[in-house]
Every structure is written in C-alpha cells, then in structure tokens.
Design a protein around this motif. Sequence first.
Motif, short mmCIF file in Angstrom:
data_model
loop_
_atom_site.label_atom_id
_atom_site.label_comp_id
_atom_site.label_asym_id
_atom_site.label_seq_id
_atom_site.Cartn_x
_atom_site.Cartn_y
_atom_site.Cartn_z
N PRO A 49 -85.14 51.86 -32.59
CA PRO A 49 -84.43 53.15 -32.57
C PRO A 49 -82.97 53.01 -32.14
O PRO A 49 -82.09 53.69 -32.67
CB PRO A 49 -85.22 53.97 -31.55
N ALA A 50 -82.70 52.11 -31.20
CA ALA A 50 -81.31 51.92 -30.75
C ALA A 50 -80.45 51.37 -31.88
O ALA A 50 -79.33 51.84 -32.12
CB ALA A 50 -81.28 50.98 -29.55
N LEU A 109 -80.97 51.58 -35.13
CA LEU A 109 -80.85 52.52 -36.24
C LEU A 109 -79.93 53.69 -35.92
O LEU A 109 -79.19 54.16 -36.80
CB LEU A 109 -82.24 53.05 -36.63
N SER A 110 -79.99 54.18 -34.69
CA SER A 110 -79.22 55.39 -34.36
C SER A 110 -77.88 55.12 -33.70
O SER A 110 -76.97 55.96 -33.78
CB SER A 110 -80.05 56.30 -33.44
N GLU A 111 -77.73 53.98 -33.04
CA GLU A 111 -76.50 53.72 -32.30
C GLU A 111 -75.73 52.49 -32.78
O GLU A 111 -74.68 52.17 -32.23
CB GLU A 111 -76.82 53.57 -30.81
N GLY A 112 -76.27 51.80 -33.79
CA GLY A 112 -75.58 50.63 -34.31
C GLY A 112 -75.79 49.40 -33.46
O GLY A 112 -76.79 49.28 -32.76
N ASP A 164 -72.15 57.08 -24.85
CA ASP A 164 -72.71 57.48 -26.15
C ASP A 164 -73.79 56.55 -26.67
O ASP A 164 -74.17 56.62 -27.85
CB ASP A 164 -71.59 57.57 -27.19
N GLN A 165 -74.34 55.68 -25.85
CA GLN A 165 -75.38 54.76 -26.30
C GLN A 165 -76.54 54.70 -25.30
O GLN A 165 -76.84 53.66 -24.71
CB GLN A 165 -74.81 53.36 -26.53
N LEU A 167 -79.79 54.80 -25.78
CA LEU A 167 -80.92 53.96 -26.16
C LEU A 167 -80.65 52.50 -25.86
O LEU A 167 -81.52 51.78 -25.31
CB LEU A 167 -81.23 54.14 -27.65
N TRP A 168 -79.44 52.04 -26.20
CA TRP A 168 -79.09 50.66 -25.86
C TRP A 168 -79.00 50.49 -24.34
O TRP A 168 -79.39 49.45 -23.80
CB TRP A 168 -77.78 50.25 -26.51
#
Length: 307
Positions: A190-191, A193-196, A32-33, A35-36
């Motif tokens: 973006p990572a 902001l959207s994935e914590g 679920d991550q 971007l990271w």
Amino acid sequence: MEGNLRWAALAAVAPVAWGANYYVTRQYLPADQPLWGAALRALPAGCLLLVAARERPRGVWWGRSAVLGTLNTSAFFVFVYVASQTLATSTAPMVMALSPLALTLGAWALLAERPRPAHLVAAAVGPAGVVLMLGGPGAQTRPAGILASLAAMLVSTAGYLLSKRWNSGPGVLSVTAWQLTCGGLVLLVPAALSEGPPPPVGGAAVGAYAYTSLVATALAFLAWFTGLRRLSAGTVGLLGLLNPVTGVLLGVSLAGEDLGLPQVSGMALVLAAVLCGRTRTPAATPPNRKGNTAEARGTGRPDGPAD
C-alpha cells in the motif's frame, strides 16, 4: 509488591517513549507519507527482534501474528503518524487518554479481569486530567487528527486485549518480533502504490527513524507486552496516561508550546490516577502463634520452637 512495581516501571517505558515519538514524528519526518513512516518504523524493529528471538511462528501463531501485526502495528502506526502530523505535540495524545478506560472495561468483558474500584475511578479521573492539560492556550482540535487518535486508540485496545488473551505459548520477544514484522510487511505494497518510493533518509531523519523504530517500537513494545503479561490490563492501561504527560512536557520544553495552570493541574490529576491504579498484592497472612501454619501442619514440622 516489589515485583509488581518493577514490572509496572518496565511497562511505563512504553508510554513515555510513545509520548516523545509524537514530537520526533512531527518535527523530523515527512508529513505526507504516513504509510512509509509506519513501515519504516515497524520493519527494522521487527527484523531486529527476529534476529534476537531466532524463532518463527508455528501453527495458529501465523494467523495470530498477522492479526496482532495489523492492529498493533499497521493500523496503529498509520493513525498515530497522521495524528502526530496534524495535531500539536501536546494535543496528539488527547484521545488516547481514553485507552485506560477502554482497556479496563474490555478486559472485564472479554478476559473476566474484574477491575478494582480504584482502577475505575482512576480510569475516569485520568482523562479529566488530560482534558485540562490539552484545553489551554494553543490547543488544537483538527477533526482529522482527532479521528486518527480515536482510531489509534480503538485498534490498539483491541490488539492489546487479544495479546493478553493469547499470552500463553511463545515468549514476549518472539510474539513482539512476529507482529512487528508482519505489520511492517503488510504496509509495503500500500505504501508503494499510494505514496511512491520510500522517503529519502538523511540528516536529522536518520536519528528520527532510529528513535521511532528502536526506542519507540522495539524497546517500547517489548516493555509494554511484558507488562501486559505480568500485570492486569487495568494497571497497564493506566500507565498509558504517561503518554500525554510526556507529550505536554516535550511540547512545552522543545516545541515552545504554552504551559499554564490548567496544564499543571491536569498533570497532577493524571499522575494521581496512575498512582491510584497501581497494582496491590495481598498482605501476607501472619503466622498463627497458637499453632503451626497450614503448610507446617501438613509436613508435621512445627512453625517455630516448641514451648
């Protein structure tokens, strides 16, 4: 000919490493991550290569590094991450099999690299082999994964063509380092902001991140872009077919996925396509027995012993 084979063998390191990366990402990294996952793949590799290159971008290469980093790193890694997590290891590289055809036609249109007929035939036969490989038992066709693979193929093709168009100036090591670093930096905000916060890294994930960053990124990208500089886009693109072959073999051997006659036949077609599209060099012109070669005549030296 031997030189071309050497560069082709080096470039082939990349698709094999990328094919294995599907398995590593699916099995050991958080689903679920993305971007990271992409940022942690790109930034360590880019920083490592920056230390080795000891060179920063200059002039137009600031903008070019940002463009290549966005296409070849930021967008590509995110799409590949999504495809890896939503499709089986043997299915994830399916759409990427169209990349050789897209790269060959794109290089023809944009770079004036006219492909040999063998390249076009191989670029058409290769995807047919991939369809056979991925059409057997256990194949997955989830729309999100297929769309992610298609997007990865399109952005990477655009990035590779631009890389080849801009292949003059800085060395491969520097250009690869710049685009990986830029691509990783683009993903950080973006990572967050959207994935914590970043995912915890421990246990098997340490080895997984090390593989994706050091082998499937730093080493693989250096090998791939070196091949793009030395060989035609069509030849390098066909080597990319080793990506789905690696994915299928790892899916069967490590993930317990099925291997039947269609998969074996498909792999045979893919390997035939890779061999069919290998780079050839013109045969050397034999010396003229009745006189001197052009070079020898120009220097006034005979080509061999006088009669």
